[in-house]
Design a protein around this motif. Structure first.
Motif, mmCIF file in Angstrom:
data_model
loop_
_atom_site.group_PDB
_atom_site.id
_atom_site.type_symbol
_atom_site.label_atom_id
_atom_site.label_comp_id
_atom_site.label_asym_id
_atom_site.label_seq_id
_atom_site.Cartn_x
_atom_site.Cartn_y
_atom_site.Cartn_z
ATOM 1 N N LEU A 14 88.698 95.426 23.704
ATOM 2 C CA LEU A 14 88.551 96.344 24.846
ATOM 3 C C LEU A 14 89.149 97.716 24.580
ATOM 4 N N ALA A 23 90.186 90.762 23.097
ATOM 5 C CA ALA A 23 90.262 90.075 24.394
ATOM 6 C C ALA A 23 89.516 88.745 24.316
ATOM 7 N N ASN A 43 97.178 84.087 32.558
ATOM 8 C CA ASN A 43 96.883 85.522 32.759
ATOM 9 C C ASN A 43 96.644 86.167 31.396
ATOM 10 N N GLY A 44 95.600 86.962 31.326
ATOM 11 C CA GLY A 44 95.315 87.689 30.091
ATOM 12 C C GLY A 44 94.588 86.872 29.035
ATOM 13 N N SER A 45 94.159 85.645 29.387
ATOM 14 C CA SER A 45 93.509 84.793 28.372
ATOM 15 C C SER A 45 92.055 85.184 28.122
ATOM 16 N N GLY A 46 91.479 85.996 29.001
ATOM 17 C CA GLY A 46 90.120 86.488 28.734
ATOM 18 C C GLY A 46 89.060 86.040 29.729
ATOM 19 N N LYS A 47 89.475 85.439 30.849
ATOM 20 C CA LYS A 47 88.506 84.914 31.823
ATOM 21 C C LYS A 47 87.641 86.037 32.425
ATOM 22 N N SER A 48 88.298 87.083 32.923
ATOM 23 C CA SER A 48 87.538 88.188 33.543
ATOM 24 C C SER A 48 86.656 88.875 32.506
ATOM 25 N N THR A 49 87.175 89.023 31.298
ATOM 26 C CA THR A 49 86.389 89.668 30.236
ATOM 27 C C THR A 49 85.136 88.847 29.962
ATOM 28 N N GLN A 78 87.244 90.358 40.680
ATOM 29 C CA GLN A 78 88.600 89.911 41.033
ATOM 30 C C GLN A 78 89.177 90.791 42.146
ATOM 31 N N GLU A 154 87.971 84.475 40.351
ATOM 32 C CA GLU A 154 89.011 84.020 41.275
ATOM 33 C C GLU A 154 88.601 84.240 42.733
ATOM 34 N N HIS A 183 92.662 79.823 38.961
ATOM 35 C CA HIS A 183 93.995 79.315 38.611
ATOM 36 C C HIS A 183 94.303 78.078 39.423
HETATM 37 N N1 LIG Z 1 90.625 97.729 30.542
HETATM 38 C C1 LIG Z 1 91.284 97.102 29.552
HETATM 39 N N2 LIG Z 1 91.646 97.764 28.442
HETATM 40 C C2 LIG Z 1 92.301 97.150 27.444
HETATM 41 N N3 LIG Z 1 92.647 95.848 27.449
HETATM 42 C C3 LIG Z 1 92.322 95.149 28.542
HETATM 43 C C4 LIG Z 1 91.627 95.728 29.670
HETATM 44 N N4 LIG Z 1 91.441 94.770 30.606
HETATM 45 C C5 LIG Z 1 92.004 93.650 30.105
HETATM 46 N N5 LIG Z 1 92.538 93.865 28.876
HETATM 47 C C6 LIG Z 1 93.194 92.886 28.021
HETATM 48 O O1 LIG Z 1 92.237 91.891 27.666
HETATM 49 C C7 LIG Z 1 92.833 90.601 27.666
HETATM 50 C C8 LIG Z 1 92.049 89.684 28.600
HETATM 51 O O2 LIG Z 1 92.169 90.165 29.925
HETATM 52 P P1 LIG Z 1 91.397 89.491 31.157
HETATM 53 O O3 LIG Z 1 91.477 90.429 32.288
HETATM 54 O O4 LIG Z 1 90.052 89.074 30.683
HETATM 55 O O5 LIG Z 1 92.298 88.195 31.398
HETATM 56 P P2 LIG Z 1 92.223 87.114 32.581
HETATM 57 O O6 LIG Z 1 92.188 85.779 31.924
HETATM 58 O O7 LIG Z 1 91.135 87.463 33.505
HETATM 59 O O8 LIG Z 1 93.647 87.288 33.287
HETATM 60 P P3 LIG Z 1 94.084 87.074 34.846
HETATM 61 O O9 LIG Z 1 94.310 85.594 35.021
HETATM 62 O O10 LIG Z 1 95.354 87.851 34.951
HETATM 63 O O11 LIG Z 1 93.001 87.624 35.724
HETATM 64 C C9 LIG Z 1 94.290 90.801 28.057
HETATM 65 O O12 LIG Z 1 95.066 90.826 26.876
HETATM 66 C C10 LIG Z 1 94.301 92.151 28.736
HETATM 67 O O13 LIG Z 1 95.531 92.785 28.542
#
Ligand SMILES: Nc1ncnc2c1ncn2[C@@H]1O[C@H](COP(=O)(O)OP(=O)(O)OP(=O)(O)O)[C@@H](O)[C@H]1O
Ligand SMILES: [Mg+2]
Length: 234
Positions: A14, A23, A43-49, A78, A154, A183
């Protein structure tokens, strides 16, 4: 392609730069019509990505991400945003943008709000709702479009217990393919047919829901996912 979604050796960075962590890393999966897939992980594991890649908002850095041609999909973010107009018109605008005439869009909007027990906020401004109300209206807006696939990030994170049950009922009643990040492991058990576990962007388990919640099977398939689940249930 008969699958709705197909990812092959997907890598997503990202924030490109020196030593930027990915990510998502080496993620391969396919999702077929009718599946209800839960994405779980810290958190931060990549679900939203991953959801954003499925929705076509993020392109792979390498590998491939394919969607069935012409797939009608809608995503609940989210932190959803509503426009500064009535809740009814927020839904009507989405329907109008998808080709409905304005008058019928307004009527369909009201019906969609009633189905989600949101009639009482129809005339309120979309910018003057609580976080939970906004989330529920945004879900009603996504559903009003009648998508074949629904991507939910979520969907009940900010909801009170009554609203949580209501939204779970709405998702259960929706007959299409669903991919949702959560979660809430009780919710995953109730709603999912399949569970994908992510850790630091890696897909470490992808199992039918019964196997994911069977400690012996999970341990055999993915010690990391079993460890995560143990931590969650303490
Ligand atoms: N806009 C961005 N720019 C750079 N890195 C990002 C950005 N958004 C997310 N990340 C990074 O990408 C990785 C995955 O983030 P993501 O949001 O997909 O996690 P998540 O599993 O949805 O977390 P959560 O449970 O907190 O919603 C994390 O390391 C985060 O720091
Ligand atoms: Mg997220």
């Amino acid at each position: 392609m008969t699958a709705l979604y197909e990812l092959h050796k997907l890598r997503v960075v990202l924030a490109p730069g020196r030593n930027a962590p990915a990510a998502l890393e080496d993620v391969s999966l396919r999702i077929d019509a009718g599946e209800r897939v839960a994405l779980v992980g810290a958190n931060g594991s990549g679900k939203s990505t991953l959801l954003r890649v499925l929705h076509g908002l993020i392109a792979p850095t390498s590998g491939s991400a394919q969607r069935r041609q012409g797939l009608q999909q809608a995503m609940l973010f989210q932190t959803p945003v509503l426009l500064r107009m009535s809740v009814q018109n927020n839904l009507a605008l989405a329907l109008w943008l998808h080709g409905s005439g304005w008058k019928s869009a307004r009527e369909l909007a009201l019906q969609a709000l009633a189905q989600s027990e949101l009639d009482e906020v129809a005339t309120r401004s979309g910018r003057q709702l609580s976080v939970g109300q906004t989330q529920r209206v945004a879900l009603a807006r996504a559903l009003a479009l009648g998508p074949e696939a629904l991507l939910l990030d979520e969907p009940t994170a900010s909801l009170d217990p009554h609203s949580k049950r209501l939204v779970e009922g709405v998702v259960q009643a929706y007959g299409g393919t669903t991919v949702f990040a959560s979660h809430n492991l009780g919710q995953v058990k109730r709603l999912a047919t399949r569970v994908i576990y992510l850790e630091q962007g890696h897909l470490l388990a992808d199992l039918p829901v019964a196997d994911f919640f069977d400690p012996t099977r999970l341990q055999a398939d993915s010690a990391a996912a079993a460890h995560f689940l143990k931590g969650e249930s303490i």
